[in-house]
Design an enzyme around this catalytic site. Structure first.
Site, PDB file in Angstrom:
ATOM      1  N   ASN A 164      29.199  22.140 -10.995  1.00  0.00           N
ATOM      2  CA  ASN A 164      29.956  23.007 -10.083  1.00  0.00           C
ATOM      3  C   ASN A 164      29.605  24.506 -10.638  1.00  0.00           C
ATOM      4  O   ASN A 164      29.519  24.880 -11.616  1.00  0.00           O
ATOM      5  CB  ASN A 164      31.532  23.030 -10.247  1.00  0.00           C
ATOM      6  CG  ASN A 164      32.108  24.052  -9.462  1.00  0.00           C
ATOM      7  OD1 ASN A 164      32.324  24.056  -8.207  1.00  0.00           O
ATOM      8  ND2 ASN A 164      32.814  25.013  -9.942  1.00  0.00           N
ATOM      9  N   GLU A 165      28.918  25.336  -9.599  1.00  0.00           N
ATOM     10  CA  GLU A 165      28.758  26.592  -9.641  1.00  0.00           C
ATOM     11  C   GLU A 165      28.059  27.076 -11.125  1.00  0.00           C
ATOM     12  O   GLU A 165      28.476  27.754 -11.534  1.00  0.00           O
ATOM     13  CB  GLU A 165      30.033  27.457  -9.502  1.00  0.00           C
ATOM     14  CG  GLU A 165      30.692  27.372  -8.041  1.00  0.00           C
ATOM     15  CD  GLU A 165      31.830  28.170  -8.039  1.00  0.00           C
ATOM     16  OE1 GLU A 165      32.263  28.746  -8.841  1.00  0.00           O
ATOM     17  OE2 GLU A 165      32.480  28.071  -6.711  1.00  0.00           O
ATOM     18  N   GLU A 166      26.929  26.381 -11.238  1.00  0.00           N
ATOM     19  CA  GLU A 166      26.212  26.367 -12.480  1.00  0.00           C
ATOM     20  C   GLU A 166      25.346  27.630 -12.336  1.00  0.00           C
ATOM     21  O   GLU A 166      24.838  27.902 -11.135  1.00  0.00           O
ATOM     22  CB  GLU A 166      25.226  25.280 -12.798  1.00  0.00           C
ATOM     23  CG  GLU A 166      26.185  24.074 -13.210  1.00  0.00           C
ATOM     24  CD  GLU A 166      26.412  24.261 -14.718  1.00  0.00           C
ATOM     25  OE1 GLU A 166      26.177  25.302 -15.489  1.00  0.00           O
ATOM     26  OE2 GLU A 166      27.180  23.530 -15.241  1.00  0.00           O
ATOM     27  N   ALA A 197      27.904  21.231  -6.323  1.00  0.00           N
ATOM     28  CA  ALA A 197      28.909  22.206  -5.536  1.00  0.00           C
ATOM     29  C   ALA A 197      28.151  23.751  -6.124  1.00  0.00           C
ATOM     30  O   ALA A 197      28.310  23.998  -7.080  1.00  0.00           O
ATOM     31  CB  ALA A 197      30.257  22.359  -6.246  1.00  0.00           C
TER      32      ALA A 197
END
Length: 309
Positions: A164-166, A197
Site C-alpha cells: 500500500n502507497e509505497e 494500492a
C-alpha cells in the site's frame, strides 16, 4: 523418509454449485495418508468453485457475470476491543457489512487472521488480500510466500495486493521488486491477479507490473487518462472516500477535537462516499471501490492533531 513429493490429481465434480456472494457454496476436500491399510493422517480443506476475471472494459466478473465491487478497507483491530478478536466478532463484522450492501473487503494493510477469511467464505464476501510491504529481501519474500500458501484455497480471495502507497511505487526500483514478488505469487497461485494500492504515479513503476491497476482516491490521479493510455489494463479503486466524523456530533468543534457526523468533511486527498460512488458508476471500466473505512479504528487524527485519536 523425510523426502518431499508433489502429487497432482484431477478430481471431477459433476454439476458443481458455484460459490458467489449471494450463494457461497462450499466443498470439503479430504486428503488422507494411508499406511498398511489404515489412515495415519488426514487434512480437511474447505474450498469453493467459481471463476473470476478483471476486464479492462467491463470491470470485475464473477462466474462470468459483471459485478461492481462495493468494498471497504478495514484494519485488523476493532474499536474498543483491539486486535486479538474473538472469532464471533469477525463473523459479526462481515454480516454487518453485508447487511449494508457491501460485497468486498480489503485487508488494510497487512494479512488478515485466517478466521476472517473463513467468515468471508461462509458468508459470501470478496477479499483483496494484502501483503504488508513492498520488497524483495528474503524476509519479505518469506512473509509473502506464507501469505499465499495459507490463503490460496479461500474462494473469497480474488486479488493479491503487493503493498500500500509505497514510496517506490512509481520507480524502476519498485517495479523490479514487484516483478520478483509477482513471480513468487504466480508460482504458488496462477489463478488470481496481482495489484497494488497506489496513491500516485498511475501508469509508471508498479503499474507496468501489476495485472490490475489499484488506484487510491479519485484526486490522486486521472483515471480516465490512465484508461485512455492503458486501455488493456483493468482498474479498481483500492482505497477511496475518507470522510471524517465523530459519532453523535453534528457541528465541527476544533477546540474539542470534534468533527460533524454528516459525512461531508473530507481531507484534501479524500472525497465523500456519494461522490466517489457516482464516479465509479459512471465508468463501466472501473471494477469498483473500497471505501476508507468499513469500521472505526484507532488511526490518523484527521483533520486535527494530537491528542485527537
Amino acid at each position: 523418509p523425510g523426502a518431499q513429493a508433489v502429487a497432482r490429481l484431477t478430481i471431477p465434480v459433476s454439476r458443481p454449485r458455484l460459490w458467489s456472494v449471494d450463494a457461497p457454496a462450499l466443498y470439503t476436500l479430504v486428503a488422507c495418508a494411508d499406511a498398511a491399510g489404515q489412515t495415519v493422517d488426514e487434512v480437511r480443506t474447505l474450498f469453493g468453485i467459481r471463476s473470476l476475471r478483471f476486464d479492462p472494459d467491463q470491470g470485475f466478473l464473477l462466474n462470468g457475470q459483471p459485478l461492481k465491487l462495493k468494498g471497504v478497507c478495514c484494519h485488523q483491530d476493532h474499536a474498543g476491543v483491539g486486535s486479538a478478536l474473538p472469532d464471533a466478532l469477525q463473523d459479526y463484522r462481515i454480516r454487518r457489512l453485508k447487511e449494508m450492501g457491501c460485497n468486498a473487503y480489503r485487508c488494510s494493510h497487512n494479512p488478515p487472521t485466517p478466521e476472517l477469511l473463513d467468515a468471508c467464505d461462509r458468508l459470501g464476501m470478496l477479499v483483496m488480500d494484502e501483503n504488508r510491504m513492498l520488497g524483495s529481501t528474503p524476509e519479505v519474500m518469506r512473509q509473502l510466500e506464507s501469505l499465499v500458501r495459507r490463503d490460496r484455497n479461500h474462494p473469497c480471495v480474488i486479488l493479491w495486493s503487493l503493498a500500500n502507497e509505497e514510496g517506490l511505487q512509481g520507480t524502476v526500483t519498485g517495479a523490479r521488486m514487484a516483478r520478483t514478488m509477482k513471480r513468487l505469487i504466480r508460482r504458488l497461485d496462477p489463478t488470481r491477479p496481482v495489484t497494488m494500492a497506489m496513491n500516485g504515479s498511475w501508469g509508471q513503476g508498479l503499474s507496468e507490473v501489476v495485472d490490475v491497476q489499484g488506484c487510491n482516491y479519485i484526486h490522486c490521479g486521472d483515471v480516465d487518462d490512465f484508461h485512455r493510455r492503458f486501455p488493456k489494463q483493468p482498474v479498481v479503486y483500492s482505497e477511496s472516500c475518507s470522510t471524517v466524523g465523530t459519532r453523535g456530533i453534528y457541528a465541527n468543534d476544533k477546540a474539542k477535537g470534534y468533527v460533524g457526523a454528516y459525512d461531508n468533511n473530507t481531507p484534501g486527498w479524500g472525497d465523500t462516499a456519494e461522490a466517489n460512488w457516482l464516479h465509479c458508476l459512471e465508468r463501466p471500466f472501473v471494477s469498483g471501490t473500497f471505501v476508507w473505512t468499513g469500521f472505526d479504528y484507532r488511526g490518523e487524527p484527521t483533520p486535527y492533531g494530537w491528542p485527537c485519536i
